[in-house]
Design a protein around this motif. Sequence first.
Motif, PDB file in Angstrom:
ATOM      1  N   ASN A   2       0.835  -1.203   0.000  1.00  0.00           N
ATOM      2  CA  ASN A   2       0.000   0.000   0.000  1.00  0.00           C
ATOM      3  C   ASN A   2       0.871   1.255   0.000  1.00  0.00           C
ATOM      4  N   LEU A   3       1.272   1.721  -1.192  1.00  0.00           N
ATOM      5  CA  LEU A   3       2.080   2.938  -1.314  1.00  0.00           C
ATOM      6  C   LEU A   3       1.224   4.195  -1.383  1.00  0.00           C
ATOM      7  N   ARG A   4      -0.084   4.043  -1.605  1.00  0.00           N
ATOM      8  CA  ARG A   4      -0.921   5.220  -1.775  1.00  0.00           C
ATOM      9  C   ARG A   4      -0.910   6.118  -0.554  1.00  0.00           C
ATOM     10  N   LYS A   5      -0.735   5.536   0.635  1.00  0.00           N
ATOM     11  CA  LYS A   5      -0.693   6.353   1.844  1.00  0.00           C
ATOM     12  C   LYS A   5       0.385   7.415   1.757  1.00  0.00           C
ATOM     13  N   LEU A   6       1.481   7.080   1.090  1.00  0.00           N
ATOM     14  CA  LEU A   6       2.621   7.986   1.051  1.00  0.00           C
ATOM     15  C   LEU A   6       2.385   9.168   0.118  1.00  0.00           C
ATOM     16  N   GLY A  66       4.054   4.488  -7.688  1.00  0.00           N
ATOM     17  CA  GLY A  66       2.750   4.869  -7.155  1.00  0.00           C
ATOM     18  C   GLY A  66       1.712   5.084  -8.238  1.00  0.00           C
ATOM     19  N   GLN A  67       2.146   5.502  -9.438  1.00  0.00           N
ATOM     20  CA  GLN A  67       1.201   5.715 -10.520  1.00  0.00           C
ATOM     21  C   GLN A  67       0.604   4.413 -11.040  1.00  0.00           C
ATOM     22  N   VAL A  68       1.288   3.283 -10.794  1.00  0.00           N
ATOM     23  CA  VAL A  68       0.701   1.997 -11.169  1.00  0.00           C
ATOM     24  C   VAL A  68      -0.618   1.799 -10.431  1.00  0.00           C
ATOM     25  N   TYR A  69      -0.638   2.186  -9.165  1.00  0.00           N
ATOM     26  CA  TYR A  69      -1.839   2.021  -8.355  1.00  0.00           C
ATOM     27  C   TYR A  69      -2.977   2.893  -8.888  1.00  0.00           C
TER      28      TYR A  69
END
Length: 710
Positions: free
Chosen positions: A2-6, A505-508
């Motif tokens: 979960n990288l979206r938090k960053l 992060g853009q993959v998400y």
Amino acid sequence: MNLRKLMRSAAITAMLCGGLAAQSVLLAQAVVYPIPQPYTDTGIALAPAHAPPIRDASARDAWGGQRSGNEATLSDRVANYTIEATLDPVRHVVTGQQTLTWRNRSQRVVRSVYLHLYLNAFAHKDSTFYTEQRRGQSMFGSEPIDDGWGYTKLHQVRQGRLDVPWSFVQPDDGPATDQTVVKLDLPHPIEPGASATLDIGFTSQLPKLGTRSGYTGSFHFVAQWFPKIGVLELPGERGAREERWNAHEYHADSEFYADFGLYDVKLTAPKAYAVGATGKLQGAPVERNGMLTHHYVQGDVHDFAWTADQRYAAPLTATWQPPAGLHGARPVEIRVLYTPEYAASAAPSLQAAKEALGWYASLLAPYPYETLTIVIPPHNGIGAAGMEYPTLYTADSFTRIAPGSRQAFDLDVVNIHEFAHNYFQGIIASNEFEEPLLDEGLNEYTNMRMQSERGHKTRLAPAWLRWLGVNPAFDPFETERADAVLAHPADVGAASAYARLQGVGQVYVRGALLFRDLEAHLGKQAFTEGLREYYRRWRFRHPSVADLRDALADGSGQRALVERVFEQQVYGAGRIDDSVADMQSELESALESKLTTAARGAHHAPQWRTEVLLRRRGVAVPQTLVVRFADGHAETLQWDPKHGEQWQRFVWLRPARGLSAELDPQRQHLLDVNKLDDSRSATPNQAAARRWTLEVAAAVQLVLTLIAAL
């Protein structure tokens, strides 16, 4: 993971303020890569560092062919591990003895094999991992300042009674000091179809927790901790034209890829330490000399992780019971491990997991394993949070969770996201190094879809805005737009995790929007059938983006549309930027009116000429335009992308004035740069501007009043 938090805080603040400038914070430093050259010395090459996206679908018999469900095992077990490991929690060292049994699926004699020693990424500052971090190629983590380095050291490797020599290689042209991939030169070559057994003695020094694996205090999260064999891909598998080893260095923004197998693991730790791990515990732990040995077994997975901590509270446990009529579903034993300060996170995590078990079973298929372990990292354990492993994942940690708060939303989303990785990339075991879109992109799309279908809105305003009484609710996919680079996308959707200008992060977020937009065009049911076809074909195998493309096309029955979207957004980085550039609606001139009256009769109503101008500043996509008139009539037109025009003008002569023009009324293009320019009125409506002016003035007045009261 979960990288979206960053990324979320800056992007959400920008969205609340109505600006798009925050997108610029997502741009990573440009990187110049060497021209990729396959590494080879034994006749079987290693996969190149930077291959183009895969366009050719895999062969029908790839990875042993589609699983029917009637086989003796869920997967074709290629790499099986028997491990005995002991944790020294004072030195943070795991001492292990491993038996690896690997089967040669190819028609070639295999004389060398390649192992990942992932923890060597944290051995020193000149590993590939830390070198890329210093170049600005990573969104998280930092190297230890003085101590806290970690590594995996091989003590002995034997094939039968013979020692196996080894040497470190850098398949991705990383620094010569990187030791995350090791080549073993076998004294007994492995014939086609035969299996070989390697006995490996190793020590893993856990790093101070920074990224995924390590320790903080008595908390130990042990991931990517054992020597793990790479994947031998055959012709017709994931774009391979000849046999090749897929064994990349451990990059800063990439994850993992491995064959399915059976894991039989005995973990020994001090009696005071609670343990959780991948798989099912085999009976009660066995005590000896103040130590407990916990025996876990799990088949048909491709990784194994575990945790141990003397501060864990009594675990929160429950059994998920499948609803009646859900064919093939079995009860799942759920266990939540947490330290006392984060007790508030345990029950919501358990509930989120239960809901996710039911939702994903309905979307794709029932969860095929018997257990699920959730780990709530302790204070200072954020480096382990939000990460997935087979039958085990780590969530987030909050001391208090108010209903409807940002913490409640984050915890719910992280639990769902990490659980869903049991499907993407657990069961559908894509290559996270090379094709993260199949993992994080598809996963993020399904997470937001689950939130939407549950009617959950996202409330992500920072504390200071909530204090001022501003806490608007957003559709989950609109939150993705806030994080996404829309105006100037640089990386094709199918780019690897570690070679992206604008970060993984853009993959998400772009991935989630890509699949959501495709769903909007295909129709939800058709897209769902495509996803189910993807699952049916590729469960317990290793697909490519080309295999996803074909499954979606066949399952939905709309190949042309699927292929267009893949060309623009998966094999390309298409900017979508259509707008209503101008709208005018005026009475005809006096001369035109006289001519019209003479021709149509003196009592004919005056005619209004309504013109709408559409502009396109990106790739051509199908668009719907709705124009509304004062008499209640509406005209709906399609702007077909086949001819690729950059503009289009539509004209009406009607007895009623044109009031408004709206492009994309059903919001099928969330990848569009700016949804605010999708509509225009003949007479501008100032109500919104006046309202927001008054809202801002009221907020300023409140702040000034509070200051005056101090």
